[in-house]
Design a protein around this motif. Structure first.
Motif, PDB file in Angstrom:
ATOM      1  N   PRO A 219       1.234  -1.066  -0.374  1.00  0.00           N
ATOM      2  CA  PRO A 219       0.028   0.050   0.309  1.00  0.00           C
ATOM      3  C   PRO A 219       0.712   1.384  -0.465  1.00  0.00           C
ATOM      4  O   PRO A 219       0.595   2.288  -0.725  1.00  0.00           O
ATOM      5  N   THR A 220       1.902   1.662   0.692  1.00  0.00           N
ATOM      6  CA  THR A 220       2.700   2.567   0.039  1.00  0.00           C
ATOM      7  C   THR A 220       3.632   2.935  -0.189  1.00  0.00           C
ATOM      8  O   THR A 220       4.276   3.913  -0.767  1.00  0.00           O
ATOM      9  N   GLU A 249      -0.638  -2.332   5.720  1.00  0.00           N
ATOM     10  CA  GLU A 249       1.243  -3.287   5.064  1.00  0.00           C
ATOM     11  C   GLU A 249       1.675  -1.981   4.445  1.00  0.00           C
ATOM     12  O   GLU A 249       1.664  -1.655   3.411  1.00  0.00           O
ATOM     13  N   ALA A 250       3.190  -1.158   5.460  1.00  0.00           N
ATOM     14  CA  ALA A 250       3.822  -0.443   4.934  1.00  0.00           C
ATOM     15  C   ALA A 250       4.630  -1.585   4.390  1.00  0.00           C
ATOM     16  O   ALA A 250       5.285  -0.790   2.626  1.00  0.00           O
ATOM     17  N   ASP A 258       8.557   9.182   5.226  1.00  0.00           N
ATOM     18  CA  ASP A 258       8.689  10.294   6.659  1.00  0.00           C
ATOM     19  C   ASP A 258       6.990  10.968   6.388  1.00  0.00           C
ATOM     20  O   ASP A 258       6.557  10.679   7.226  1.00  0.00           O
ATOM     21  N   ASP A 259       6.628  11.157   4.767  1.00  0.00           N
ATOM     22  CA  ASP A 259       5.209  11.746   4.656  1.00  0.00           C
ATOM     23  C   ASP A 259       4.261  10.607   4.966  1.00  0.00           C
ATOM     24  O   ASP A 259       3.493  11.501   5.149  1.00  0.00           O
ATOM     25  N   LYS A 260       4.620   9.547   3.865  1.00  0.00           N
ATOM     26  CA  LYS A 260       3.844   8.972   3.889  1.00  0.00           C
ATOM     27  C   LYS A 260       3.702   8.526   5.619  1.00  0.00           C
ATOM     28  O   LYS A 260       2.035   8.311   6.129  1.00  0.00           O
ATOM     29  N   ARG A 271      -1.083   0.398  13.215  1.00  0.00           N
ATOM     30  CA  ARG A 271      -0.691  -0.492  13.462  1.00  0.00           C
ATOM     31  C   ARG A 271       0.456  -0.447  11.932  1.00  0.00           C
ATOM     32  O   ARG A 271      -1.381  -0.575  10.961  1.00  0.00           O
ATOM     33  N   ILE A 272       1.032  -0.583  11.789  1.00  0.00           N
ATOM     34  CA  ILE A 272       1.225  -0.668  10.462  1.00  0.00           C
ATOM     35  C   ILE A 272       2.611  -2.246  10.864  1.00  0.00           C
ATOM     36  O   ILE A 272       2.871  -2.337  11.646  1.00  0.00           O
ATOM     37  N   SER A 273       2.516  -2.721   9.565  1.00  0.00           N
ATOM     38  CA  SER A 273       3.493  -4.042   9.317  1.00  0.00           C
ATOM     39  C   SER A 273       5.213  -3.322   8.487  1.00  0.00           C
ATOM     40  O   SER A 273       4.670  -3.399   7.341  1.00  0.00           O
TER      41      SER A 273
END
Length: 472
Positions: A219-220, A249-250, A258-260, A271-273
């Protein structure tokens, strides 16, 4: 390898079990002929399995006292397991458990009032599971039940698929397309995605969201603007009064900026992965990841600086060429980052993945998983204060092992549990996603979207019509 079977209703079970003992063989189920390696014959009162041709000549027989399908299937698989174990000298950690999620068995028994010992003994006697795996499944059943009991009645979970990645990894068989080619079309994709979200918003207007999971893909690969807009659209479309978790899910460290991270945190993502899969740079190059271990450190530091206190990391056991020492090195390096959860995957090599061809072209490089490697990973996760809280298995897993999620007790992933236990609806939007409706009688029906991104965009109304038949 050919398997003669006179009862096609058991083809999947027989194929899966034979494949577990012979993972490198092409296994074919045939219904007639004399040219076979294994024979499985089911009659009204007995089952007979035997080896022939390239397998040692041996026979196992069992009587049938109850012709209910589950009973016949379990007897068949135990006889076949005994035969194959005798021929190969192997014992499988999960015994005959194929086509069933291991934790479902003890979960059901615990709900019915059985003790932990009774549940573990049942898994060992009926499915021939090892002591270690039976006890692991029972312990996870309790932790999954704790998560489920904390959900408010009447909820559902939302999955949103973003099928883009910086590059395609060697082992990947998921819906994934290179962002460099599709970046000009991502806004069109998001517009189609929002049309599907609108449908679910109307469909579930009287129900609340338990958890949101934005996965992929990566997604990132989307911009900070797009990520912020998507999460905001989701929050505005549903009753979020009881939401326990929003996960994104990063994924690939080379897609994280950083901006994301700041945009996700500001939008309410908790929560991120961040998923390196390994902390060995040589392996990263082999599997086609365009980042280094230094990038993983940078991504973790940036995520902590942005405010995230619940970070998962995915690791894979059985990557090409990796040994127990390589896995120990990964845990030593990842431990310094103190992730809040770790999902440990056993490599499952799918024919759709490029790794299948890579291993054929490089016979000197092996993709293996062993009890020693699993033990290194288990001890590594537990040394960080993490406990196993969910588990699932896939076909063609190296070593016939499992995927296990470890976490701090306050960081158990809600979506990971509900997708395993299938007790609530999963509303899934995006290319290649699968929605599930759980009916009051326990019946489950599914509806899948097309995997091709262009086709998904062009036929979004058709995708919605498919779901309308299921959900309304």
């Amino acid at each position: 390898m050919k398997v003669l079977l006179n009862s096609p209703g058991y083809s999947y079970d027989v194929h899966s079990l034979v494949k577990a003992f012979y993972p490198e063989e092409d296994v074919a189920i045939v219904s007639e002929g004399d040219d076979w390696d294994i024979s499985v014959l089911v009659s009204d009162d007995r089952i007979r399995v035997c080896g022939g041709r390239s397998c040692s000549r041996d026979i196992r027989e069992g009587k049938l006292y109850d012709n209910e399908r589950p009973n016949v299937k379990n007897i068949l698989k135990r006889l076949l397991y005994d035969l194959l174990s005798g021929i190969t000298g192997k014992k499988l950690p999960w015994g005959t458990m194929t086509g069933i999620r291991p934790v479902k068995v003890p979960m059901k028994m615990i709900r019915e009032g059985y003790t932990d010992r009774e549940a573990a003994d049942h898994m060992k006697s009926v499915y021939l599971c090892s002591d270690e795996k039976a006890n692991l499944a029972v312990s996870i059943a309790h932790r999954e039940q704790d998560v489920l009991s904390g959900l408010e009645p009447g909820g559902f979970s939302l999955y949103v698929g973003i099928p883009f990645c910086p590059t395609r990894c060697l082992y990947c068989s998921f819906t994934s397309y290179p962002i460099a080619c599709w970046e000009p079309q991502t806004d069109r994709y998001l517009d189609a995605l929002k049309r599907e979200i609108d449908f679910f918003s109307d469909c579930y207007r009287d129900r609340h969201v338990d958890s949101v999971y934005v996965g992929g893909g990566t997604p990132t690969t989307l911009s900070a603007r797009q990520l912020s807009g998507l999460i905001g659209y989701i929050r505005d479309s549903f009753d979020m009064s009881h939401v326990g978790e929003i996960t994104v899910e990063a994924g690939r460290p080379d897609s994280i900026t950083d901006d994301k991270l700041e945009a996700l945190y500001a939008a309410g993502v908790g929560r991120i992965s961040i998923n390196p899969q390994t902390m060995n740079d040589k392996t990263l190059r082999i599997i086609g990841r365009s980042h280094t271990t230094d990038d993983v450190y940078r991504a973790f530091e940036a995520a902590r600086a942005a405010g995230f206190t619940n970070i998962n990391t995915d690791l894979i056991l059985g990557l090409p060429g990796e040994t127990a020492g390589d896995v120990a090195n990964t845990f030593a390096r990842i431990g310094a980052l103190m992730p809040d959860s770790i999902t440990i995957h056993s490599m499952a090599i799918k024919r759709a993945a490029d790794m299948h061809r890579y291993l054929e072209e490089h016979p000197d490089i092996k993709s293996i998983n062993t009890p020693e490697i699993m033990d290194v990973a288990d001890k590594g996760a537990r040394s960080l204060g993490l406990v196993p809280y969910y588990l699932y298995r896939q076909k063609n897993m190296a070593g016939n092992f499992e995927n296990v999620g470890y976490a701090r007790r306050e960081c158990f992933g809600i979506y990971n549990v509900v997708i395993m236990e299938e007790v609530t609806d999963i509303a899934a939007a995006g290319a290649g996603t699968i929605s599930k409706r759980v009916f009051a009688d326990g019946r489950i029906e599914r509806c899948d979207n097309v995997k091709d991104v262009a086709m998904y965009i062009d036929s979004i109304e058709e995708m919605i019509d498919r779901k309308r038949k299921l959900f309304t």
